[in-house]
Design a protein around this motif. Structure first.
Motif, PDB file in Angstrom:
ATOM      1  N   UNK A  79       3.216   8.195   9.560  1.00 26.88           N
ATOM      2  CA  UNK A  79       2.314   7.790  10.639  1.00 26.88           C
ATOM      3  C   UNK A  79       2.318   8.845  11.737  1.00 26.88           C
ATOM      4  N   UNK A  80       1.410   9.799  11.563  1.00 30.65           N
ATOM      5  CA  UNK A  80       1.305  10.907  12.517  1.00 30.65           C
ATOM      6  C   UNK A  80       0.011  10.774  13.316  1.00 30.65           C
ATOM      7  N   UNK A  81      -0.435   9.521  13.498  1.00 29.73           N
ATOM      8  CA  UNK A  81      -1.692   9.307  14.198  1.00 29.73           C
ATOM      9  C   UNK A  81      -1.575   9.549  15.697  1.00 29.73           C
ATOM     10  N   UNK A  82      -0.339   9.639  16.197  1.00 33.27           N
ATOM     11  CA  UNK A  82      -0.165   9.894  17.617  1.00 33.27           C
ATOM     12  C   UNK A  82      -0.262   8.652  18.475  1.00 33.27           C
ATOM     13  N   UNK A  83      -0.131   7.480  17.854  1.00 36.39           N
ATOM     14  CA  UNK A  83      -0.151   6.237  18.633  1.00 36.39           C
ATOM     15  C   UNK A  83       1.160   6.075  19.392  1.00 36.39           C
ATOM     16  N   UNK A  84       1.114   5.217  20.404  1.00 41.96           N
ATOM     17  CA  UNK A  84       2.339   4.829  21.088  1.00 41.96           C
ATOM     18  C   UNK A  84       3.159   3.967  20.136  1.00 41.96           C
ATOM     19  N   UNK A  85       4.447   3.864  20.418  1.00 39.69           N
ATOM     20  CA  UNK A  85       5.338   3.147  19.492  1.00 39.69           C
ATOM     21  C   UNK A  85       4.861   1.725  19.235  1.00 39.69           C
ATOM     22  N   UNK A  86       4.503   1.012  20.289  1.00 39.00           N
ATOM     23  CA  UNK A  86       4.125  -0.387  20.135  1.00 39.00           C
ATOM     24  C   UNK A  86       2.957  -0.577  19.191  1.00 39.00           C
ATOM     25  N   UNK A  87       1.927   0.197  19.404  1.00 42.25           N
ATOM     26  CA  UNK A  87       0.735   0.075  18.574  1.00 42.25           C
ATOM     27  C   UNK A  87       1.018   0.431  17.131  1.00 42.25           C
ATOM     28  N   UNK A 109       0.823  -1.212   0.000  1.00 46.02           N
ATOM     29  CA  UNK A 109       0.000   0.000   0.000  1.00 46.02           C
ATOM     30  C   UNK A 109       0.862   1.270   0.000  1.00 46.02           C
ATOM     31  N   UNK A 110       1.987   1.226   0.721  1.00 48.84           N
ATOM     32  CA  UNK A 110       3.023   2.257   0.608  1.00 48.84           C
ATOM     33  C   UNK A 110       4.354   1.547   0.629  1.00 48.84           C
ATOM     34  N   UNK A 111       5.343   2.171   0.010  1.00 53.47           N
ATOM     35  CA  UNK A 111       6.650   1.542  -0.033  1.00 53.47           C
ATOM     36  C   UNK A 111       7.360   1.714   1.313  1.00 53.47           C
ATOM     37  N   UNK A 112       7.186   2.861   1.908  1.00 47.83           N
ATOM     38  CA  UNK A 112       7.904   3.172   3.145  1.00 47.83           C
ATOM     39  C   UNK A 112       6.989   3.969   4.070  1.00 47.83           C
ATOM     40  N   UNK A 113       7.171   3.750   5.370  1.00 46.22           N
ATOM     41  CA  UNK A 113       6.399   4.531   6.341  1.00 46.22           C
ATOM     42  C   UNK A 113       7.368   5.227   7.291  1.00 46.22           C
ATOM     43  N   UNK A 114       7.081   6.483   7.590  1.00 43.94           N
ATOM     44  CA  UNK A 114       7.840   7.223   8.598  1.00 43.94           C
ATOM     45  C   UNK A 114       7.030   7.192   9.888  1.00 43.94           C
ATOM     46  N   UNK A 115       7.638   6.674  10.955  1.00 44.74           N
ATOM     47  CA  UNK A 115       6.928   6.582  12.224  1.00 44.74           C
ATOM     48  C   UNK A 115       7.427   7.660  13.182  1.00 44.74           C
ATOM     49  N   UNK A 116       6.512   8.460  13.673  1.00 43.02           N
ATOM     50  CA  UNK A 116       6.851   9.511  14.642  1.00 43.02           C
ATOM     51  C   UNK A 116       6.707   8.972  16.051  1.00 43.02           C
ATOM     52  N   UNK A 117       7.809   9.082  16.833  1.00 45.48           N
ATOM     53  CA  UNK A 117       7.737   8.642  18.220  1.00 45.48           C
ATOM     54  C   UNK A 117       7.637   9.879  19.114  1.00 45.48           C
TER      55      UNK A 117
END
Length: 565
Positions: free
Chosen positions: A508-516, A471-479
């Motif tokens: 991924x700027x949904x504001x989830x905790x890292x684990x989730x 669905x996407x090649x890469x995701x950036x996760x904000x911690x």
RNA sequence: CGGGGUAUAGCUCAGCCUGGUAGAGCGCUAGCUUUGGGAGCUAGAUGUCGAGAGUUCGAAUCCCUCUACCCCGACCA
């Protein structure tokens, strides 16, 4: 895509009736949602994957010279009556009436429509050859829809139809499509195999199915361990045994088998290997009953049986009453010894070389031991009747047959003139004569590919997409972006940079905790993950991890950009 | 089509046998705490118990009908 503005809908639980892994993971990832039996809504996430597959298919079809069209999903009865398929297609054809009480069907395939289009559009050989294709929703009213989109009733299919003046030209296009399909499945990074298939009732010459290899596959395929030979087991030829029949050594002897009916029971009871027993079944032929014999450890291949001249297209087993009437015994005790002369005895190649075998006694509670062809039993004809088994000689003479399971995702077919004749589609040739068009048809199950890809690419955490259909090649996760505003700023800048370079990136700027967040991204199978954290921002690095890897690495910004260059 | 099963909160399910106040987990809402691997506590909202008819003082529960969905069955000779 900023995931805060997207609609991700992963779930932890999955209904008990999702049996295969692709169905379970598609539900957990929130790619599909069921509306009714065999009908699914594709969520935004699922649709992204579907569209990626579609794009590869479309590109390669265009590259191969096919031309895209879009035909109606709903088709009038009259057209289907011209080819006789309104009745013949059977229960899979969904029929409906409009307000004027006129009948229509929801197209399960488009031979009729495309041929109707061709007869209106094509007049001269100068317009040929042509290959029209579409990517469109089909509906087949399956007896038992199951496995999610793997065997759904409504599904997305790419179907192409080519038109030619000659069989030679058709064959060239056939191999052109074969090669295009090979490119498509190769680009999608699937483990697949083109296999020879049965032409079925349509009766064309060469036909291949493309199978994605997977344990959960509904089809059995046979392939050689010593060559490129591969065929659907329906089609695979069981070669004649190398050695001939040995001379009878034992005398014919009737033995009591009071309750033993199946090969397993009889072979266990008499202490004779299944391979030393003969399995005889009675089917309804075109002209009375017909006996078919295979070795006890073999199974009859119905497709092969259906091609016997004595049998109808779809052979039906004789029922108990018919058997009792013809032989005076129940099923389970049938054998070739002493069968009425009116019943042809058609024997498989391997069964025909048996000597001193065990077979039914045509009398309740009895079998024969030491039976032999010719001496004791009539043998009308020897044919290839059985399913191939692991270890058989490959029909091309190289290596041995191995069996595997596959999911049929593509099929190429030379139709010939069947539909063009029925619908009177013809053009004027060089000599000014009218010529019926030769046709080929070529299908790919686009939605099924999505499920098939998951069957080959998953782990305990979820889906592991091949890059071309992720669905996407890469995701950036904000911690913890709230702790340090630099985190969001750095991530935003990297996101913009990647986008500017044409990289298909999610933030991924949904504001989830890292684990989730990690769990979600692994479940939905994004191939590459870049973590932007307070620590990393301070050190000027990004944590990178590939979905297929278990270790992560610290990369500089330039290194991250270089990864996706 | 034949056989079996299921239908209860947004989701996954318990309750039904043995009739008597509608349940759990997850999710959702609010607050506080927490913050690099699916957090904790507190407070809250949420039901045509698939539909219809029946038995009963009373039905998610028992009976009947219907519908939807799921599973098994196309070689036993």
């Amino acid at each position: 895509m900023r995931l805060s503005k997207f609609h991700l809908a992963t779930v932890k639980e999955v209904p008990a009736d999702a049996e295969i892994v692709s169905h379970q993971l598609m539900l957990r990832a929130g790619m599909i949602r069921k509306l009714a039996a065999g009908l699914y809504t594709w969520s935004p996430l699922g649709l992204r994957v579907l569209r990626k597959v579609e794009a590869v298919v479309r590109e390669e079809m265009n590259r191969a010279g096919a031309i895209e069209v879009l035909m109606p999903a709903v088709q009038p009865r009259e057209l289907w009556e011209e080819t006789g398929r309104w009745e013949k297609f059977g229960g899979q054809l969904l029929k409906m009436k409009d307000r004027k009480e006129a009948w229509y069907c929801f197209g399960p395939t488009h031979e009729e429509v495309v041929t109707d289009f061709a007869r209106a559009e094509l007049h001269s050989y100068k317009q040929l050859p042509l290959n029209f294709y579409q990517i469109q929703t089909k509906f087949r009213d399956e007896i038992r829809p199951r496995f999610g989109v793997m065997r759904a009733r409504e599904f997305l299919m790419k179907d192409a139809y080519s038109f030619h003046l000659s069989a030679e030209c058709l064959e060239r296009e056939y191999w052109n499509m074969y090669n295009a399909y090979t490119r498509i499945f190769t680009r999608l990074e699937l483990k697949f195999r083109p296999v020879q298939a049965d032409a079925g009732a349509i009766g064309g010459s060469v036909t291949h199915e493309f199978h994605v290899l997977a344990e959960s596959g509904e089809d059995a395929i046979a392939f050689s361990d010593g060559s490129d030979y591969a065929a659907n087991v329906e089609k695979a030829e069981a070669m004649a045994p190398a050695t001939g029949r040995t001379a009878p050594a034992a005398a014919l002897e009737r033995v009591a088998t009071p309750t033993q009916r199946s090969i397993d029971e009889v072979s266990g009871f008499l202490g004779v290997a299944a391979a030393g027993c003969l399995k005889t079944i009675l089917v309804r032929g075109n002209d009375g009953l017909v006996a078919l014999c295979v070795r006890g450890d073999h199974e009859i291949n119905e497709i092969k049986a259906s091609k016997l001249a004595e049998l109808p297209g779809e052979p039906v087993l004789a029922d108990e009453a018919e058997i009792v009437k013809a032989l005076g015994c129940k099923p389970g005790f049938i054998g070739p010894v002493g069968l009425p002369d009116s019943i042809p005895v058609i024997v498989d190649r391997d069964a025909a070389v048996l000597a001193d075998f065990v077979c039914g006694g045509n009398q309740d509670g009895s079998h024969y031991r030491g039976a032999n062809w010719l001496r004791d039993a009539r043998l009308s004809r020897v044919e290839d009747l059985r399913k191939v088994v692991d270890g058989d000689a490959s029909p091309d003479g190289k290596g041995q047959i191995r069996l595997a399971r596959g999911i049929e995702v593509g099929h190429v077919f030379q139709l010939g003139t069947k539909y063009a004749e029925a619908l009177n589609a013809s053009v004027i040739d060089q000599s000014g004569k009218s010529q019926v068009l030769a046709m080929g048809c070529y299908g790919i199950g686009v939605s099924r590919i999505v499920a098939a890809a998951i069957e080959q690419n998953f782990d305990a955490a979820g889906i592991v997409w091949p890059e071309p259909m992720a669905p996407w090649r890469v995701v950036l996760c904000l911690i913890n972006p709230k702790n340090d505003t630099n985190v969001a700023a750095v991530a935003d800048a990297l996101y913009a940079d990647l986008q500017a370079r044409g990289v298909d990136v999610a933030l991924d700027d949904r504001g989830l905790r890292a684990g989730g967040m990690f769990a979600d991204m692994e479940l939905i199978g994004i191939p590459h993950r870049v973590v932007v954290s307070e620590r990393g921002v301070a050190a000027g690095t990004f944590e990178y991890r590939a979905r297929r890897d278990s270790e992560s690495r610290q990369l500089s910004r330039d290194e991250v950009l270089a990864l996706f260059a």
